[in-house]
Design a protein around this motif. Structure first.
Motif, PDB file in Angstrom:
ATOM      1  N   SER A  37     -23.295  33.054  24.188  1.00 42.36           N
ATOM      2  CA  SER A  37     -23.944  34.365  24.318  1.00 42.36           C
ATOM      3  C   SER A  37     -25.271  34.403  23.579  1.00 42.36           C
ATOM      4  O   SER A  37     -26.135  35.225  23.884  1.00 42.36           O
ATOM      5  N   ARG A  38     -25.447  33.555  22.615  1.00 38.24           N
ATOM      6  CA  ARG A  38     -26.706  33.537  21.858  1.00 38.24           C
ATOM      7  C   ARG A  38     -27.749  32.585  22.495  1.00 38.24           C
ATOM      8  O   ARG A  38     -28.901  32.545  22.039  1.00 38.24           O
ATOM      9  N   SER A  39     -27.309  31.805  23.485  1.00 38.51           N
ATOM     10  CA  SER A  39     -28.231  30.827  24.095  1.00 38.51           C
ATOM     11  C   SER A  39     -29.311  31.544  24.898  1.00 38.51           C
ATOM     12  O   SER A  39     -29.050  32.532  25.595  1.00 38.51           O
ATOM     13  N   GLU A  40     -30.576  31.052  24.800  1.00 38.40           N
ATOM     14  CA  GLU A  40     -31.718  31.611  25.580  1.00 38.40           C
ATOM     15  C   GLU A  40     -32.034  30.711  26.776  1.00 38.40           C
ATOM     16  O   GLU A  40     -33.018  30.951  27.504  1.00 38.40           O
ATOM     17  N   ASP A  41     -31.140  29.697  26.959  1.00 43.75           N
ATOM     18  CA  ASP A  41     -31.311  28.802  28.103  1.00 43.75           C
ATOM     19  C   ASP A  41     -30.618  29.426  29.288  1.00 43.75           C
ATOM     20  O   ASP A  41     -29.401  29.453  29.371  1.00 43.75           O
ATOM     21  N   ARG A  57     -12.252  29.058  21.422  1.00 42.30           N
ATOM     22  CA  ARG A  57     -12.917  29.639  22.592  1.00 42.30           C
ATOM     23  C   ARG A  57     -13.841  30.772  22.178  1.00 42.30           C
ATOM     24  O   ARG A  57     -14.957  30.921  22.716  1.00 42.30           O
ATOM     25  N   SER A  58     -13.383  31.554  21.210  1.00 51.11           N
ATOM     26  CA  SER A  58     -14.213  32.664  20.736  1.00 51.11           C
ATOM     27  C   SER A  58     -15.524  32.149  20.146  1.00 51.11           C
ATOM     28  O   SER A  58     -16.599  32.736  20.375  1.00 51.11           O
ATOM     29  N   THR A  59     -15.472  31.061  19.450  1.00 47.33           N
ATOM     30  CA  THR A  59     -16.679  30.469  18.857  1.00 47.33           C
ATOM     31  C   THR A  59     -17.612  29.969  19.963  1.00 47.33           C
ATOM     32  O   THR A  59     -18.842  30.182  19.912  1.00 47.33           O
ATOM     33  N   GLU A  60     -17.020  29.311  20.973  1.00 44.90           N
ATOM     34  CA  GLU A  60     -17.823  28.798  22.085  1.00 44.90           C
ATOM     35  C   GLU A  60     -18.502  29.941  22.852  1.00 44.90           C
ATOM     36  O   GLU A  60     -19.676  29.859  23.241  1.00 44.90           O
ATOM     37  N   VAL A  61     -17.769  31.030  23.085  1.00 42.92           N
ATOM     38  CA  VAL A  61     -18.319  32.193  23.812  1.00 42.92           C
ATOM     39  C   VAL A  61     -19.457  32.818  23.009  1.00 42.92           C
ATOM     40  O   VAL A  61     -20.507  33.207  23.550  1.00 42.92           O
ATOM     41  N   GLU A  62     -19.244  32.906  21.693  1.00 44.89           N
ATOM     42  CA  GLU A  62     -20.273  33.501  20.838  1.00 44.89           C
ATOM     43  C   GLU A  62     -21.556  32.655  20.876  1.00 44.89           C
ATOM     44  O   GLU A  62     -22.664  33.187  20.970  1.00 44.89           O
ATOM     45  N   GLN A  63     -21.393  31.333  20.824  1.00 46.12           N
ATOM     46  CA  GLN A  63     -22.548  30.442  20.851  1.00 46.12           C
ATOM     47  C   GLN A  63     -23.274  30.534  22.203  1.00 46.12           C
ATOM     48  O   GLN A  63     -24.517  30.548  22.275  1.00 46.12           O
ATOM     49  N   HIS A  89     -28.382  27.062  31.417  1.00 48.52           N
ATOM     50  CA  HIS A  89     -27.150  26.632  30.715  1.00 48.52           C
ATOM     51  C   HIS A  89     -26.118  27.755  30.659  1.00 48.52           C
ATOM     52  O   HIS A  89     -24.923  27.530  30.859  1.00 48.52           O
ATOM     53  N   LEU A  90     -26.582  28.960  30.379  1.00 45.58           N
ATOM     54  CA  LEU A  90     -25.645  30.083  30.293  1.00 45.58           C
ATOM     55  C   LEU A  90     -24.981  30.322  31.625  1.00 45.58           C
ATOM     56  O   LEU A  90     -23.763  30.531  31.702  1.00 45.58           O
ATOM     57  N   LEU A  91     -25.790  30.275  32.706  1.00 45.13           N
ATOM     58  CA  LEU A  91     -25.217  30.550  34.022  1.00 45.13           C
ATOM     59  C   LEU A  91     -24.271  29.451  34.458  1.00 45.13           C
ATOM     60  O   LEU A  91     -23.232  29.701  35.089  1.00 45.13           O
TER      61      LEU A  91
END
Length: 543
Positions: free
Chosen positions: A297-301, A289-295, A304-306
Motif C-alpha cells: 500500500s505504500r508503494s508508488e510503483d 500478510r498484513s506486513t506485505e499488504v502494508e508495504q 507493481h501495485l496493480l
C-alpha cells in the motif's frame, strides 16, 4: 531311796484343805498342821470347831501355834523348788506368741506343758511336778495346755464341764445333769467328742469336695479365658486382614479416581494446546500478510501495485474457528462410580466375614423340637416335632398355663438358662412368619406384643415381602433376596440375638445389649394359612 524319801517329805508339806504347799503353817492341839488362813476360814464357815483331819471337836475355838519346824522345812522346800525351776528354765522353752504360758512363772514365762481343770492353772514342766508326785494333786484332771481355763468351768455351778448334753448340744457339769438337764441325753465329753469328730470328718470331706469343685471351676474359668484370648486374637487377626484389605481398596480406588480425573484433564490440556498452536500459526501467517499488504500500500510503483494486488487482496487460508471451543471436562459420576466399586469390594469382604462368623456360630447348633403343650390349638405339629403350620380348625386341647391361647405361637421344648445356642429354620414358600427367642415367664393367655420389653426377640415377614425386626421400635429390613433358610444364634451372657440368611451367608439383623435374666426358649409362629397362600410349614432343619 533318797528320791522317794524326798517325795514323801514333800507330801508332808501339803495342807489338807487347799492341797497346796503350806503357807504360814500352824498346828492344832490335836497335832495336825494347816495353813493359817485355811483352818481359820474353815472354822469361820462351820458351826463346830472340828479338825478336818481327825474330826476332833473343840468346845471353844482352839488357839493356833506357829509350827516353826514345818515353817523352816517349807521355806527350804520352796527355795529348793525355785532353784530347781531356775536351773531347768534354761532347758525349757520360753513361751512364744500363740503358745500357752505357765501361770505360776514369775518374770520370764515358760511354755505350759499341762493345764489343770481343778486348779484352773496352766503349768510348765517345773511347776507341774507337784501334780505328778503329790498324792493329793495326782487326782486333779490334767489336759494339754489351753488358754481361758475359766471357759471350761460351768458358769452356773462353778464345776468342770465334764459332760455333753446331746439334747441341747452343749457342754455341762455334773450338777447340770441333776438340775437343768435331768431327762436329757447326756454322755461323757469323750463320747460327744468322738461323735462330733466323725461329723467334723464328714464336714471336712464335704469342704474338701467343695474346694476341689472350686479348683476345677478355676481351671474351667482359666480355660475359658484362654479360649476367649484365642478367639480375641483370631478376631483381631481377621479384623486386621479385612480392614487392611479395605484400606488398600480405598487407597487403590482413590488413586484410580485421581488418575482418571488427571488423565481427563491432561487430555483436555493437550487438545487445548494443539488448538492454541494452530491459532498461533494462523496469527503468524496473517501477521506476515498484513506486513506485505502494508508495504504494498505504500508503494508508488503503479505497475507493481496493480500486478501484486490480486494476490494480496485475499487473506491466507485459515480455519473457521466459530464453532471451535474447549469445554471443561465433565467429572459427573466419577466419584460415584469409584464409591460403587468400593461398595462392591466391601460387600465381598463383608460376605467373607459373615461366612466365617456363620461357620463359628454353627458350632453351637442344638437339636430343637416343638413343645406341644405350648402350641395354640389351631396349630398343626408334625409327629417328630420339627414342623408347624396353621390348620384353620381349632382343636379341643387342655388349656394348660403353658399354652398360647390367642396368638398362633409355639415354643421349643429346650430351654437355655445360659451359654450359646444356634438353630435353623426353613421358610421357603411362606408369605408370613415370625420367630426368634422368648423368655420363660411370659403371659401366654392374651394377645402378645413382640418386643424385647415384653420378652421377645424376633423378626417377621408380612405380605410376602415386608421383612421387619421387632426391636424397641420396628426396623424395616432391606434384603436383596427372600431368605429360604434362616439361622438364629443366641449368646446369653453377651446379650446377643442374631439372624442369618444361611444360603446368602448374610447377616439379616442383630439384637445387641440385651439383658437376659430368665431361661430362653426358641419361639415360632407360622402365620395364618391365608386361604392356602401361606400353607407351607415352618421347618426346623436338621443341622
Amino acid at each position: 531311796m533318797a528320791e522317794a524319801s524326798c517325795q514323801l517329805s514333800e507330801d508332808q508339806f501339803l495342807c489338807s484343805i487347799c492341797v497346796d504347799v503350806f503357807t504360814d503353817p500352824v498346828t492344832t492341839s490335836c497335832g495336825h498342821n494347816f495353813c493359817r488362813n485355811c483352818i481359820t476360814e474353815h472354822w469361820n464357815t462351820n458351826d463346830q470347831y472340828l479338825c478336818p483331819m481327825c474330826k476332833t471337836v473343840f468346845n471353844t475355838k482352839p488357839e493356833l501355834h506357829i509350827n516353826t519346824f514345818i515353817s523352816e522345812m517349807v521355806a527350804q522346800f520352796r527355795q529348793s523348788a525355785q532353784q530347781k525351776a531356775s536351773s531347768s528354765s534354761s532347758e525349757q522353752q520360753v513361751s512364744k506368741p500363740g503358745e500357752v504360758p505357765c501361770d505360776v512363772c514369775t518374770g520370764t514365762k515358760l511354755k505350759a506343758l499341762k493345764s489343770c481343770l481343778v486348779c484352773l492353772v496352766s503349768y510348765c514342766e517345773t511347776h507341774l511336778e507337784s501334780h505328778l508326785t503329790m498324792s493329793g494333786l495326782k487326782r486333779h484332771q490334767l489336759i494339754d495346755p489351753v488358754e481361758n481355763l475359766e471357759d471350761r468351768m460351768c458358769m452356773k455351778h462353778d464345776k468342770p464341764l465334764e459332760l455333753f448334753c446331746k439334747t441341747d448340744q452343749t457342754c455341762v457339769c455334773m450338777l447340770c445333769t441333776v438340775l437343768d438337764h435331768k431327762m436329757h441325753d447326756v454322755v461323757p465329753l469323750k463320747e460327744g467328742y468322738e461323735e462330733k469328730k466323725v461329723e467334723l470328718g464328714k464336714t471336712e470331706a464335704e469342704i474338701q469336695q467343695m474346694i476341689q469343685k472350686r479348683r476345677l471351676k478355676i481351671q474351667e474359668i482359666k480355660h475359658s479365658v484362654d479360649l476367649s484370648e484365642e478367639d480375641a486374637d483370631r478376631e483381631i487377626a481377621e479384623g486386621v486382614q479385612v480392614f487392611t484389605s479395605l484400606m488398600e481398596s480405598v487407597e487403590r480406588g482413590l488413586n484410580e479416581l485421581i488418575n482418571t480425573i488427571k488423565e481427563k484433564q491432561r487430555t483436555q490440556e493437550i487438545w487445548a494446546e494443539h488448538l492454541i498452536q494452530e491459532l498461533k500459526q494462523e496469527i503468524s501467517d496473517l501477521t506476515k500478510r498484513s506486513t506485505e499488504v502494508e508495504q504494498l500500500s505504500r508503494s508508488e510503483d503503479h505497475l507493481h501495485l496493480l500486478q501484486s494486488f490480486q494476490s494480496m487482496k485475499a487473506a491466507p487460508p485459515t480455519k473457521d474457528w466459530t464453532e471451535v471451543s474447549v469445554r471443561p471436562s465433565s467429572y459427573e459420576g466419577t466419584v460415584v462410580r469409584a464409591v460403587a466399586q468400593l461398595e462392591e469390594t466391601l460387600s465381598k469382604e463383608m460376605k467373607k466375614l459373615v461366612e466365617s462368623e456363620l461357620k463359628r456360630v454353627q458350632q453351637y447348633a442344638v437339636d430343637v423340637t416343638l413343645d406341644r403343650d405350648t402350641a395354640h390349638p389351631e396349630l398343626i405339629l408334625s409327629d417328630d416335632g420339627k414342623q408347624v403350620y396353621h390348620g384353620d380348625v381349632k382343636k379341643n386341647l387342655p388349656d394348660n398355663p403353658e399354652r398360647f391361647s390367642n396368638s398362633l405361637c409355639v415354643l421349643g421344648k429346650q430351654s437355655f438358662p445360659s451359654g450359646r445356642f444356634y438353630y435353623e429354620l426353613q421358610v421357603k414358600g411362606k408369605t408370613e412368619w415370625d420367630f426368634g427367642v422368648a423368655r420363660e415367664l411370659n403371659n401366654r393367655k392374651g394377645l402378645i406384643t413382640l418386643s424385647p420389653e415384653d420378652g421377645y426377640w424376633t423378626i417377621w415377614l408380612r405380605n410376602g415381602n415386608e421383612y421387619e425386626a421387632l426391636d424397641d421400635y420396628v426396623v424395616r429390613l432391606s434384603l436383596k433376596s427372600p431368605p429360604q433358610k434362616v439361622g438364629v444364634f443366641v449368646d446369653y451372657e453377651e446379650g446377643l440375638v442374631s439372624f442369618y440368611d444361611v444360603d446368602a451367608t448374610t447377616l439379616i439383623y442383630s439384637f445387641t445389649g440385651c439383658s437376659f435374666t430368665e431361661k430362653l426358649f426358641p419361639y415360632f409362629s407360622p402365620g395364618l394359612n391365608d386361604g392356602g397362600k401361606n400353607s407351607a410349614p415352618l421347618i426346623i432343619t436338621h443341622f
